[in-house]
Design a protein around this motif. Structure first.
Motif, mmCIF file in Angstrom:
data_model
loop_
_atom_site.group_PDB
_atom_site.id
_atom_site.type_symbol
_atom_site.label_atom_id
_atom_site.label_comp_id
_atom_site.label_asym_id
_atom_site.label_seq_id
_atom_site.Cartn_x
_atom_site.Cartn_y
_atom_site.Cartn_z
ATOM 1 N N ARG A 112 24.614 -6.502 11.140
ATOM 2 C CA ARG A 112 24.613 -7.508 9.951
ATOM 3 C C ARG A 112 23.619 -6.902 8.822
ATOM 4 N N ASN A 113 22.460 -6.346 9.248
ATOM 5 C CA ASN A 113 21.371 -6.035 8.157
ATOM 6 C C ASN A 113 20.666 -4.602 8.780
ATOM 7 N N ILE A 114 20.492 -3.930 7.883
ATOM 8 C CA ILE A 114 19.995 -2.750 7.992
ATOM 9 C C ILE A 114 18.561 -2.515 7.026
ATOM 10 N N GLN A 115 17.394 -2.401 7.692
ATOM 11 C CA GLN A 115 16.145 -2.373 6.902
ATOM 12 C C GLN A 115 15.617 -0.947 7.256
ATOM 13 N N VAL A 116 15.150 -0.193 5.996
ATOM 14 C CA VAL A 116 14.677 1.107 6.137
ATOM 15 C C VAL A 116 13.544 1.208 5.218
ATOM 16 N N GLU A 117 12.422 2.153 5.577
ATOM 17 C CA GLU A 117 11.548 2.412 4.653
ATOM 18 C C GLU A 117 10.883 3.762 5.040
ATOM 19 N N TYR A 118 10.390 4.252 3.890
ATOM 20 C CA TYR A 118 9.603 5.527 4.136
ATOM 21 C C TYR A 118 8.702 5.586 3.039
ATOM 22 N N LEU A 119 7.453 5.496 3.794
ATOM 23 C CA LEU A 119 6.231 5.356 2.905
ATOM 24 C C LEU A 119 5.154 6.446 3.203
ATOM 25 N N GLN A 120 4.418 6.984 2.041
ATOM 26 C CA GLN A 120 3.601 8.023 2.072
ATOM 27 C C GLN A 120 2.667 7.602 0.761
ATOM 28 N N ASP A 121 1.363 8.143 1.252
ATOM 29 C CA ASP A 121 0.626 7.983 -0.124
ATOM 30 C C ASP A 121 -0.022 9.264 -0.715
ATOM 31 N N TRP A 122 0.513 10.425 -0.214
ATOM 32 C CA TRP A 122 -0.209 11.659 -1.033
ATOM 33 C C TRP A 122 -0.020 12.031 -2.346
ATOM 34 N N LEU A 123 0.788 11.056 -3.117
ATOM 35 C CA LEU A 123 0.784 11.261 -4.582
ATOM 36 C C LEU A 123 0.377 9.987 -5.294
ATOM 37 N N GLY A 124 -0.590 9.356 -4.588
ATOM 38 C CA GLY A 124 -1.184 8.291 -4.956
ATOM 39 C C GLY A 124 -2.028 8.263 -6.394
ATOM 40 N N ASN A 125 -2.524 9.640 -6.818
ATOM 41 C CA ASN A 125 -3.481 9.787 -7.713
ATOM 42 C C ASN A 125 -2.797 10.366 -8.804
ATOM 43 N N ALA A 126 -3.276 10.108 -10.169
ATOM 44 C CA ALA A 126 -2.901 10.993 -11.164
ATOM 45 C C ALA A 126 -2.952 12.493 -11.105
ATOM 46 N N ASP A 127 -4.295 12.840 -10.284
ATOM 47 C CA ASP A 127 -4.589 14.085 -10.265
ATOM 48 C C ASP A 127 -3.692 14.717 -8.924
ATOM 49 N N SER A 128 -2.900 14.126 -8.265
ATOM 50 C CA SER A 128 -2.355 14.538 -6.751
ATOM 51 C C SER A 128 -1.698 15.825 -7.057
ATOM 52 N N ASN A 129 -1.655 16.731 -6.446
ATOM 53 C CA ASN A 129 -0.712 17.979 -6.521
ATOM 54 C C ASN A 129 0.740 18.109 -6.022
ATOM 55 N N GLY A 138 21.454 -4.798 3.516
ATOM 56 C CA GLY A 138 20.201 -4.203 3.901
ATOM 57 C C GLY A 138 19.373 -4.022 2.633
ATOM 58 N N SER A 139 18.083 -3.159 3.021
ATOM 59 C CA SER A 139 17.250 -2.774 1.950
ATOM 60 C C SER A 139 16.850 -1.515 2.315
ATOM 61 N N LEU A 140 16.126 -0.742 1.204
ATOM 62 C CA LEU A 140 15.313 0.561 1.448
ATOM 63 C C LEU A 140 14.306 0.523 0.293
ATOM 64 N N TRP A 141 12.967 1.020 0.766
ATOM 65 C CA TRP A 141 11.860 1.102 0.145
ATOM 66 C C TRP A 141 11.329 2.377 0.267
ATOM 67 N N VAL A 142 11.346 3.005 -0.766
ATOM 68 C CA VAL A 142 10.593 4.506 -0.438
ATOM 69 C C VAL A 142 9.467 4.612 -1.711
ATOM 70 N N SER A 143 8.332 5.189 -1.147
ATOM 71 C CA SER A 143 7.202 5.275 -2.126
ATOM 72 C C SER A 143 6.225 6.414 -1.437
ATOM 73 N N GLN A 144 5.958 7.025 -2.335
ATOM 74 C CA GLN A 144 4.846 8.324 -2.279
ATOM 75 C C GLN A 144 3.330 7.911 -2.697
ATOM 76 N N VAL A 145 3.271 6.479 -3.185
ATOM 77 C CA VAL A 145 2.107 6.039 -3.569
ATOM 78 C C VAL A 145 1.528 4.781 -2.626
ATOM 79 N N ALA A 146 1.941 4.586 -1.458
ATOM 80 C CA ALA A 146 1.829 3.360 -0.583
ATOM 81 C C ALA A 146 0.513 3.795 0.166
ATOM 82 N N THR A 147 -0.608 3.382 -0.487
ATOM 83 C CA THR A 147 -1.844 3.623 -0.142
ATOM 84 C C THR A 147 -2.159 3.342 1.398
#
Length: 358
Positions: free
Chosen positions: A151-168, A235-244
């Protein structure tokens, strides 16, 4: 190997995984787009001088002409060169294992797929998480009907390594080399593939909020999407590379008529299966109830490298003329770009529902 000089994250991972599989050894490479660095990297890895190349097109021609030429080309370059490198080796008759995403745009991926239709099974996409033993066990449980109709598919992929303006972020933050999708192409395609791989359903349309939460970014670093799948599933999908505070937080939850199932990449050896009577069963990899083979006995943790190694073991089966039905092929790479395109189009239209094209 093309790209992935020593010290490059994905190059090092692939070398460890192919060695762990026991099926491959690295014998040739063009390990950098810079000729002198490519030659130095070959020496550092102990490659024979005559099989250390400064040009990947030359490598494809030379290896195809050798009686002991390579059996597989591994592409770990930045995204903008995935397609031309893959084309050179496929055209030379050499199968390819390529990092994702397949291309920078869906149009590029579709043109490539039409050109190499006859070689579609010779193109393996490195959707790593489909190699985890308990991800494959989750897929088996879904197919066996343990959850009932999904009935429902929930997936997320969360990182924080690009969380700052000076992240490389390097080339990943440059749309010319990494693509316009940013986090959608870099890790969102992994989450998208995982949802389809385990559920057996295909996403048909989506509504996306695509954001650049760090000011000045040229590509998205966060996106939240609503999904509509085949067989009336949502379903829903959340992707972030700024999830502290998040390292590599990939999580999948599936809810069916009879049960719900959860898998977390940071705790990859167990599956949780929950039913409406309040019971939750935690199944461990390597146990007698798990049919998916393991590299290590139960209680000895398997993780990212073993998942990659399982992809290499399956690829070895494929090259040996055996069936490898769980390997992501060219079609999976095209679908990933269809997902990125639809998300960007929907986000540009304030979340308008958008059909996936593949």
């Amino acid at each position: 190997m093309i790209g992935g000089a020593p010290g490059a994250f994905m190059g090092d991972v692939h070398r460890r995984a192919l060695a762990l599989s026991g099926q491959f050894s690295l014998v040739a490479g063009c390990l950098s787009r810079h000729p002198q660095q490519a030659l130095a990297a070959g020496r550092a890895l102990g490659l024979a001088p005559e099989r250390t190349y400064a040009d990947w097109a030359q490598m494809a021609r030379a290896e195809a002409a050798r009686p002991d030429g390579i059996a597989l080309a591994i592409i770990v370059t930045p995204n903008d060169t995935h397609l031309p490198v893959a084309a050179a080796f496929l055209a030379a008759g050499i199968p390819v294992l390529c990092e994702k995403p397949l291309a920078l745009t869906l149009e590029q991926a579709q043109h490539f797929a039409s050109r190499f239709t006859a070689k579609a099974n010779d193109m393996v996409m490195a959707y790593t998480y489909s190699g985890y033993a308990m991800v494959r066990e989750a897929r088996r449980l879904v197919q066996a009907g343990a959850l009932g109709a999904i009935r429902n598919i929930q997936v997320e992929y969360l990182q924080d390594w690009l969380g700052n303006a000076d992240s490389n972020g390097g080339w990943r933050l440059d749309p010319q080399t990494g693509g316009a999708g940013g986090c959608l192409g870099d890790i969102g395609t992994h989450a998208f593939h995982l949802a389809e791989f385990v559920s057996g359903l295909q996403c048909q349309s989506l509504s996306a909020r695509v954001s650049r939460l760090v000011p000045g970014r040229a590509v998205p670093d966060d996106a939240q999407l609503q999904l509509r799948f085949s067989h009336a599933a949502i379903g829903s999908l959340w992707v972030s590379q700024v999830a502290t505070g998040c390292g590599n937080g990939l999580r999948l939850r599936l809810y069916g008529e009879k049960a719900g199932l959860e898998w977390k990449q940071e705790q990859p050896d167990t599956l949780a299966l929950s039913t409406m009577d309040g019971r939750t069963t935690h199944t461990a990899r390597g146990g007698s109830a798990v049919l998916t083979p393991s590299f290590l006995p139960r209680g000895h943790p398997e993780g990212y490298l073993e998942a990659f190694a399982r992809l290499y073991s399956d690829t070895a089966r494929l090259l040996g003329g055996l069936d490898a039905p769980l390997l992501p092929r060219l079609a999976a790479g095209v679908r990933g770009l269809g997902f990125v395109e639809a998300a960007l189009q929907s986000g540009a239209r304030d979340g308008a529902w958008t059909m996936l094209r593949t």
